[in-house]
Enzyme design. Structure first.
Site, PDB file in Angstrom:
ATOM      1  N   SER A 185       0.943  -1.206   0.044  1.00 37.10           N
ATOM      2  CA  SER A 185       0.040  -0.064   0.084  1.00 37.10           C
ATOM      3  C   SER A 185       0.918   1.141  -0.045  1.00 37.10           C
ATOM      4  O   SER A 185       1.729   1.459  -0.814  1.00 37.10           O
ATOM      5  CB  SER A 185      -0.932  -0.111   1.363  1.00 37.10           C
ATOM      6  OG  SER A 185      -1.971   1.119   1.067  1.00 37.10           O
ATOM      7  N   ASP A 448      -8.272  -4.486  -6.801  1.00 36.07           N
ATOM      8  CA  ASP A 448      -7.681  -3.603  -5.731  1.00 36.07           C
ATOM      9  C   ASP A 448      -8.341  -2.226  -5.955  1.00 36.07           C
ATOM     10  O   ASP A 448      -7.817  -1.807  -7.061  1.00 36.07           O
ATOM     11  CB  ASP A 448      -6.259  -3.588  -5.369  1.00 36.07           C
ATOM     12  CG  ASP A 448      -5.842  -2.794  -4.208  1.00 36.07           C
ATOM     13  OD1 ASP A 448      -6.975  -2.198  -3.738  1.00 36.07           O
ATOM     14  OD2 ASP A 448      -4.653  -2.722  -4.080  1.00 36.07           O
TER      15      ASP A 448
END
Length: 518
Positions: A185, A448
């Site tokens: 991330s 995602d």
């Protein structure tokens, strides 16, 4: 927790707390803040996430305790302030063999204790086991004028070149020992940045769901959810959001009826209502292949939204709405009904009072990642720029609304002033979508929502990149956010696509290490 030596933290930056937060959208931050406000109005004591003993979703897979240590860092790597702080790190030496590499995981925008499962059965342990390496998780520095990409990267470089590991006689500092840097991330972007900024120190790096492209508008986050979610669920959200936007825009009387229907009568800003619609969408990001970690919140929301129907429903307020809007109002009313009768809707749900966002207590953990959003990263919630693209986000929740928190929450400080808009160019100059380097692996999830800001983004100018052992470029099928980061003690019980990516990571890291020479 990282503590400063010799300097009162309150002078770092006026209006900023010192604790960790999760990687959230701006609307989620605003919703969390208002839910906490509801707790205060109802005299419910919130649980402080500063307490490391509080469980995290991955704790079900955490079976081992690891020793923690502190490394002394200068507050400023580029100007001698005379101040230092202790940077915390954890070590897993169970697989270490002399001559092995160091596998370091960047803790990113949360307490390092939230990452310990990755040290035990996740990617750090997997790579350390395969290479005879030492596993390390390094906590990110905290905030103030000295929280920026350059200082945080210099922390890691300084750590890698100077750390002495307890109980290990060998000198494992870089560049004489190969260090493999992993992040997921925001930390994934940092991993890629570390390889670009310090190529002689970081021997290899893996950026998983690395958000390497900073952006003012993050409209694609929700568009990926729209396309990946069950069609009936996406349709219901799109229908409800469009209908509510149209009703709010019709006239003052209808506007008031809509807010009453959602339990927020008298609310001043339209966006303070419609921003609540975004909150449930964030549940998509919390999906995980491991049932012990997975969140069913998005699936539960979809079930509550029901299936598309041509039927119309008459509300008590005199509105005629679709079942999608009716069901969304039912969801929102579970929260709005908590507003005490002695409080107004603005007091419970509004964002007009600047002082509401200026609490700098240690419990205000959401302020931290939001500070980075406001200064360098952006990612403000917004609908698609092209009106022909169906939107799950209200037109009222635009960049202007999503970004106003920056001016409200972070007042000018002694050493720093938040810019009018985030300086995203400071991030993107390192490569953005096109970031690349030898021994830098790009690993993204197919569904995602943060893929919009990763190298595999559908808006990246580079549509095709080759996947090679020297520059791996991989997309995990049906994966959401950094799906490769966690693992099971028995890896044979992991889904095939997770076993596959873990095997691929082992193979290319071994290949990199075979080329290492002091």
């Amino acid at each position: 927790m990282i503590l400063l030596n010799k300097i009162p933290w309150v002078y770092l930056f006026s209006g900023l707390g010192l604790c960790a937060s999760a990687f959230k959208t701006t609307s989620e931050f605003l919703i969390d803040h208002r839910l906490a406000r509801l707790d205060r109005l109802n005299r419910i004591s919130p649980i402080s996430t500063l307490d490391d003993s509080q469980p995290n979703p991955l704790s079900a897979r955490q079976t081992t305790s690891f020793p923690s240590f502190n490394f002394t860092q200068p507050l400023d790597h580029f100007v001698d302030t005379g101040f230092t702080f202790n940077q915390r790190y954890f070590v897993n030496s169970r697989h270490y063999k002399p001559g092995g590499p160091v596998i370091v995981l960047d803790g990113g925008e949360t307490s390092v204790t939230d990452r310990l499962p990755f040290l035990d059965t996740g990617i750090v342990d997997i790579l350390a086991n395969a290479t005879g390496g030492l596993g390390v998780i390094l906590e990110h520095r905290y905030y103030g004028d000295w929280l920026n990409n350059e200082q945080a990267a210099a922390d890691s470089a300084n750590f890698m070149t100077h750390v002495k590991f307890d109980g290990i006689s060998e000198d494992l500092t870089a560049p004489n020992t190969p260090w493999i840097y992993y992040g997921g991330s925001y930390a994934g972007a940092r991993s890629a940045h570390m390889k670009v900024l310090y190529p002689s120190i970081v021997f290899g790096a893996i950026a998983s769901s690395g958000v390497t492209e900073a952006a003012i508008s993050n409209w694609g986050y929700f568009d990926i959810i729209r396309r990946a979610a069950p069609a009936n669920c996406s349709t219901q959200f799109i229908t409800a959001v469009k209908e509510v936007d149209e009703l709010l825009s019709k006239d003052a009387e209808t506007n008031g009826k809509v807010k009453s229907f959602f339990g927020m009568q008298g609310l001043t800003l339209d966006a303070d209502l419609t921003s609540f619609f975004v909150g449930p969408l964030g549940g998509w990001q919390n999906k995980n292949w491991d049932p012990a970690v997975n969140s069913n919140s998005f699936a539960n929301t979809c079930a509550a939204m029901g299936n598309p129907s041509e039927a119309k429903i008459e509300t008590f307020q005199g509105l005629t709405v679709s079942n999608a809007t009716w069901n969304l109002a039912t969801i929102v009313n579970r929260t709005s009904s908590r507003c005490p009768k002695t409080s107004t809707a603005d007091e419970c749900f509004g964002t007009l009072n600047d002082t509401d966002f200026q609490n700098t207590a240690l419990s205000q953990t959401g302020r931290l990642w939001q500070f980075q959003v406001c200064t360098q990263w952006g990612y403000f919630d917004a609908p698609p720029p092209d009106p022909s693209i169906p939107s799950m986000v209200s037109k009222f929740v635009d960049v202007a609304y999503s970004s106003k928190i920056c001016k409200q929450a972070y007042l000018p400080g002694k050493f720093f002033v938040v810019p009018p808009m985030p300086r995203v160019e400071e991030v993107n100059k390192l490569g953005g979508f096109n970031i690349a380097h030898d021994r830098l692996a790009i690993i993204d999830g197919e569904v995602d929502p943060w893929r919009f800001d990763c190298p595999h983004s559908f808006v990246s100018p580079t549509k095709v990149r080759e996947d090679t052992p020297l520059r791996p470029y991989k997309l995990i099928p049906n994966a959401v956010h950094h799906y490769d980061e966690n693992g099971l003690a028995d890896h044979s019980q992991e889904p095939q696509e997770i076993q596959a990516i873990h095997h691929q990571e082992i193979e290319f890291v071994k290949g990199w290490l075979a080329d290492f020479s002091k």
